[in-house]
Structures are given as C-alpha cells and as structure tokens.
Design a protein around this motif. Structure first.
Motif, PDB file in Angstrom:
ATOM      1  N   GLY A 128      12.308  25.648  25.135  1.00 23.28           N
ATOM      2  CA  GLY A 128      12.216  27.072  25.426  1.00 23.28           C
ATOM      3  C   GLY A 128      11.357  27.811  24.422  1.00 23.28           C
ATOM      4  O   GLY A 128      10.960  27.269  23.390  1.00 23.28           O
ATOM      5  N   PRO A 129      11.067  29.077  24.726  1.00 24.40           N
ATOM      6  CA  PRO A 129      10.104  29.846  23.932  1.00 24.40           C
ATOM      7  C   PRO A 129      10.623  30.349  22.582  1.00 24.40           C
ATOM      8  O   PRO A 129       9.834  30.676  21.704  1.00 24.40           O
ATOM      9  N   ASP A 130      11.943  30.426  22.407  1.00 29.45           N
ATOM     10  CA  ASP A 130      12.493  30.982  21.178  1.00 29.45           C
ATOM     11  C   ASP A 130      12.608  29.928  20.084  1.00 29.45           C
ATOM     12  O   ASP A 130      13.192  28.861  20.306  1.00 29.45           O
ATOM     13  N   PRO A 131      12.074  30.211  18.879  1.00 31.86           N
ATOM     14  CA  PRO A 131      12.279  29.281  17.767  1.00 31.86           C
ATOM     15  C   PRO A 131      13.764  29.245  17.388  1.00 31.86           C
ATOM     16  O   PRO A 131      14.435  30.277  17.429  1.00 31.86           O
ATOM     17  N   SER A 132      14.266  28.075  17.049  1.00 33.00           N
ATOM     18  CA  SER A 132      15.664  27.935  16.649  1.00 33.00           C
ATOM     19  C   SER A 132      15.750  27.057  15.407  1.00 33.00           C
ATOM     20  O   SER A 132      15.354  25.893  15.429  1.00 33.00           O
ATOM     21  N   VAL A 133      16.286  27.632  14.335  1.00 33.40           N
ATOM     22  CA  VAL A 133      16.383  26.932  13.056  1.00 33.40           C
ATOM     23  C   VAL A 133      17.096  25.587  13.210  1.00 33.40           C
ATOM     24  O   VAL A 133      16.760  24.616  12.539  1.00 33.40           O
ATOM     25  N   ALA A 134      18.050  25.499  14.137  1.00 29.39           N
ATOM     26  CA  ALA A 134      18.808  24.258  14.339  1.00 29.39           C
ATOM     27  C   ALA A 134      17.909  23.094  14.745  1.00 29.39           C
ATOM     28  O   ALA A 134      18.232  21.937  14.474  1.00 29.39           O
ATOM     29  N   GLY A 135      16.773  23.371  15.384  1.00 29.27           N
ATOM     30  CA  GLY A 135      15.881  22.316  15.834  1.00 29.27           C
ATOM     31  C   GLY A 135      14.687  22.069  14.929  1.00 29.27           C
ATOM     32  O   GLY A 135      13.793  21.320  15.272  1.00 29.27           O
ATOM     33  N   PHE A 136      14.665  22.701  13.759  1.00 30.42           N
ATOM     34  CA  PHE A 136      13.494  22.645  12.881  1.00 30.42           C
ATOM     35  C   PHE A 136      13.398  21.348  12.079  1.00 30.42           C
ATOM     36  O   PHE A 136      14.375  20.899  11.493  1.00 30.42           O
ATOM     37  N   ALA A 137      12.195  20.788  12.043  1.00 35.71           N
ATOM     38  CA  ALA A 137      11.826  19.694  11.135  1.00 35.71           C
ATOM     39  C   ALA A 137      10.462  20.064  10.562  1.00 35.71           C
ATOM     40  O   ALA A 137       9.479  20.192  11.301  1.00 35.71           O
TER      41      ALA A 137
END
Length: 171
Positions: A71-80
């Motif tokens: 999806g278009p929203d950045p989410s810290v939980a998915g960050f690498a």
C-alpha cells in the motif's frame, strides 16, 4: 547517461516550508517520507529534496528504506534500512533543493517499495521542515514525530495540510 528521474512531484521548485512538529516556534525532531511503490529493478545514484530551515544550519539524515508493507502509506513496522547519508541543511532562511549522492549506487530489486526518509533533528533556534509547493504530487507526503505523539507516518493531507507537496525525486 540514460538515468531516469523518478518523482512524485509535478514541479521540483520549493515555494515554502512544509509542516513540522514544533514547540514555541522551534521544531522538535521530525521525520518526513515519500514512498515509491513496486519499483522496477534499478540503481539509485542520488536524490534531490526540498528543505527549509530558518534557524542555524544542521545535519540531518537521508535514509533509504525497503518497506515490506503493501500500500501507499509508509509503515515503520515494515522498514529495513538500505542506506543512510548525513546531509547538511543550510540555515538562516534556507529554502531550496538538497542533493544526496550514493556511491556505490543503491540496488533496487524488482517490486521493491522504497521509502526516502529525511530524519531532521530538533532545531536549536528555528523552524526546519520540508521544502514544498502546491503544484501537485502523484503520491502523498508523510510526517512522523515522537515528540508530538505521531509514532507512525501520517500524510500531511490527513492532518489538514493538503496542498503541501514535498519536492522530491531520485535518479
């Protein structure tokens, strides 16, 4: 050299400052993001972004992140994190574009969601934010700030600031 510029800004000319969390007119630490979804395989050599700083010059970080969250929203939980570069932001009313170069080039795999995150520290004596215009964008500009209780990214638009489009591109 055949490089393709990718942008979510319809115009790369900053006309004013963006939105930041602040206390008594002095900005706290803020992070700003643009997410580019489902990119084709490529390399990234540099990024240009708008910045504004009314106070003393500062050092910020430009982080390049793989976001596994769909999806278009950045989410810290998915960050690498892919890379980070320290960047100088001039002061004294600076409004303009800043360029960050990547050497070696950054590799993007096919289908990757890439987030560019400008991580600005608290200002000692002024207001610092993105350099924006109201000339259009194809994807939203996002902010987060732990000091203001914004633990994950929200769009400028969702908090009542439509028409604030962060000037950002990469090659």
């Amino acid at each position: 050299d055949g490089a393709v510029v990718s942008s979510q800004s319809t115009d790369m000319t900053p006309a004013g400052n963006g939105v930041s969390c602040a206390a008594s007119g002095i900005t706290t630490a803020n992070q700003f993001a643009r997410k580019y979804e489902n990119l084709s395989a490529q390399t990234i050599g540099c990024t240009d972004f708008g910045a504004f700083n009314s106070g003393s010059s500062m050092l910020a970080n430009m982080n390049v992140i793989n976001d596994s969250t769909p999806g278009p929203d950045p989410s810290v939980a998915g960050f690498a994190q892919i890379d980070t570069r320290q960047v100088f932001i001039a002061g004294g009313g600076f409004l303009g574009l800043v360029t960050v170069s990547f050497d070696p080039l950054l590799d993007v795999t096919d289908g990757m969601n890439v987030v560019f995150e400008m991580d600005m520290p608290a200002s000692a004596d002024g207001f610092a934010s993105t350099g924006v215009n109201d000339l259009g964008e194809t994807a939203l500009t996002y902010i987060r700030s732990d000091e203001c209780g914004i633990a994950d990214y929200v769009s400028y638009e969702s908090i009542g600031f439509s028409g604030y489009h962060w000037c950002h591109d990469f090659t």
